[in-house]
Design a protein around this motif. Structure first.
Motif, PDB file in Angstrom:
ATOM      1  N   VAL A 101      -4.815 -43.872  37.839  1.00  0.00           N
ATOM      2  CA  VAL A 101      -5.462 -42.678  37.295  1.00  0.00           C
ATOM      3  C   VAL A 101      -6.422 -43.126  36.202  1.00  0.00           C
ATOM      4  O   VAL A 101      -6.014 -43.752  35.226  1.00  0.00           O
ATOM      5  CB  VAL A 101      -4.416 -41.687  36.742  1.00  0.00           C
ATOM      6  CG1 VAL A 101      -5.091 -40.533  36.030  1.00  0.00           C
ATOM      7  CG2 VAL A 101      -3.515 -41.179  37.862  1.00  0.00           C
ATOM      8  N   ILE A 147     -10.098 -39.709  32.893  1.00  0.00           N
ATOM      9  CA  ILE A 147      -9.481 -38.406  32.611  1.00  0.00           C
ATOM     10  C   ILE A 147     -10.433 -37.580  31.754  1.00  0.00           C
ATOM     11  O   ILE A 147     -10.934 -38.059  30.736  1.00  0.00           O
ATOM     12  CB  ILE A 147      -8.143 -38.596  31.882  1.00  0.00           C
ATOM     13  CG1 ILE A 147      -7.179 -39.408  32.744  1.00  0.00           C
ATOM     14  CG2 ILE A 147      -7.546 -37.261  31.479  1.00  0.00           C
ATOM     15  CD1 ILE A 147      -5.970 -39.929  32.012  1.00  0.00           C
ATOM     16  N   SER A 164       1.127 -41.714  34.325  1.00  0.00           N
ATOM     17  CA  SER A 164       1.394 -41.383  35.720  1.00  0.00           C
ATOM     18  C   SER A 164       1.615 -42.635  36.558  1.00  0.00           C
ATOM     19  O   SER A 164       0.898 -43.622  36.416  1.00  0.00           O
ATOM     20  CB  SER A 164       0.201 -40.609  36.285  1.00  0.00           C
ATOM     21  OG  SER A 164       0.306 -40.482  37.682  1.00  0.00           O
ATOM     22  N   VAL A 220       3.782 -33.603  36.440  1.00  0.00           N
ATOM     23  CA  VAL A 220       3.131 -33.184  35.196  1.00  0.00           C
ATOM     24  C   VAL A 220       4.000 -32.194  34.446  1.00  0.00           C
ATOM     25  O   VAL A 220       4.221 -32.324  33.237  1.00  0.00           O
ATOM     26  CB  VAL A 220       1.730 -32.590  35.491  1.00  0.00           C
ATOM     27  CG1 VAL A 220       1.127 -31.965  34.240  1.00  0.00           C
ATOM     28  CG2 VAL A 220       0.794 -33.658  36.039  1.00  0.00           C
ATOM     29  N   LEU A 275      -0.985 -37.975  31.943  1.00  0.00           N
ATOM     30  CA  LEU A 275      -1.793 -38.541  33.021  1.00  0.00           C
ATOM     31  C   LEU A 275      -1.892 -40.066  32.914  1.00  0.00           C
ATOM     32  O   LEU A 275      -1.855 -40.764  33.926  1.00  0.00           O
ATOM     33  CB  LEU A 275      -3.185 -37.916  33.033  1.00  0.00           C
ATOM     34  CG  LEU A 275      -3.236 -36.432  33.376  1.00  0.00           C
ATOM     35  CD1 LEU A 275      -4.652 -35.893  33.215  1.00  0.00           C
ATOM     36  CD2 LEU A 275      -2.723 -36.186  34.781  1.00  0.00           C
ATOM     37  N   PHE A 332      -9.668 -36.047  37.034  1.00  0.00           N
ATOM     38  CA  PHE A 332      -9.420 -37.472  36.901  1.00  0.00           C
ATOM     39  C   PHE A 332      -9.766 -38.147  38.205  1.00  0.00           C
ATOM     40  O   PHE A 332      -9.921 -37.493  39.237  1.00  0.00           O
ATOM     41  CB  PHE A 332      -7.966 -37.750  36.499  1.00  0.00           C
ATOM     42  CG  PHE A 332      -6.953 -37.226  37.487  1.00  0.00           C
ATOM     43  CD1 PHE A 332      -6.454 -38.038  38.491  1.00  0.00           C
ATOM     44  CD2 PHE A 332      -6.496 -35.916  37.405  1.00  0.00           C
ATOM     45  CE1 PHE A 332      -5.522 -37.550  39.398  1.00  0.00           C
ATOM     46  CE2 PHE A 332      -5.569 -35.433  38.308  1.00  0.00           C
ATOM     47  CZ  PHE A 332      -5.078 -36.251  39.311  1.00  0.00           C
TER      48      PHE A 332
END
Length: 125
Positions: free
Chosen positions: A77, A80, A101, A50, A98, A69
């Motif tokens: 993921v 969120i 990811s 991140v 995110l 999340f």
């Protein structure tokens, strides 16, 4: 007398059914839970991802972003949620990071993948 007998039987059966449900939950909750892993590492590895991908110029003031999340059964993921932000731009930037990811290794219980929800802070000075 009949009412007393009925009430006694009612309470007896209701407490027995509660005990059975509680016992089933205990068996399920005591299964062997294995946490989700990010790129074969722990949560620190995810924080590093991140931080490396987050554009800090979008942060409008110092403080903490709190987010959560879900890592689903496929390791994706999802769901969120920004629970506390430092402005719209920083929230949108975190959502972008995110969403991009890489997949996680999902958590598992009893050898079967399960989804879990993680809540995490991100601090900026």
């Amino acid at each position: 007398m009949r009412k007393l007998l009925f009430l006694s039987v009612f309470f007896l059966f209701s407490s027995l059914s509660f005990s059975q449900i509680q016992g089933e939950d205990e068996v399920y909750l005591n299964g062997d839970l294995i946490d989700a892993k990010f790129q074969d590492g722990d949560i620190e590895k995810f924080y590093n991802y991140v931080i490396q991908n987050f554009n800090v110029q979008t942060v409008e003031k110092p403080g903490q972003i709190l987010f959560e999340f879900t890592v689903n059964e496929k390791g994706e993921v999802k769901n969120i949620k920004i629970l506390r932000d430092l402005g719209t731009n920083s929230a949108l930037e975190l959502i972008r990071v995110l969403r991009e990811s890489p997949k996680w290794q999902p958590a598992s219980r009893g050898g079967k993948p399960i989804s879990i929800t993680l809540k995490m802070p991100l601090n900026f000075k």
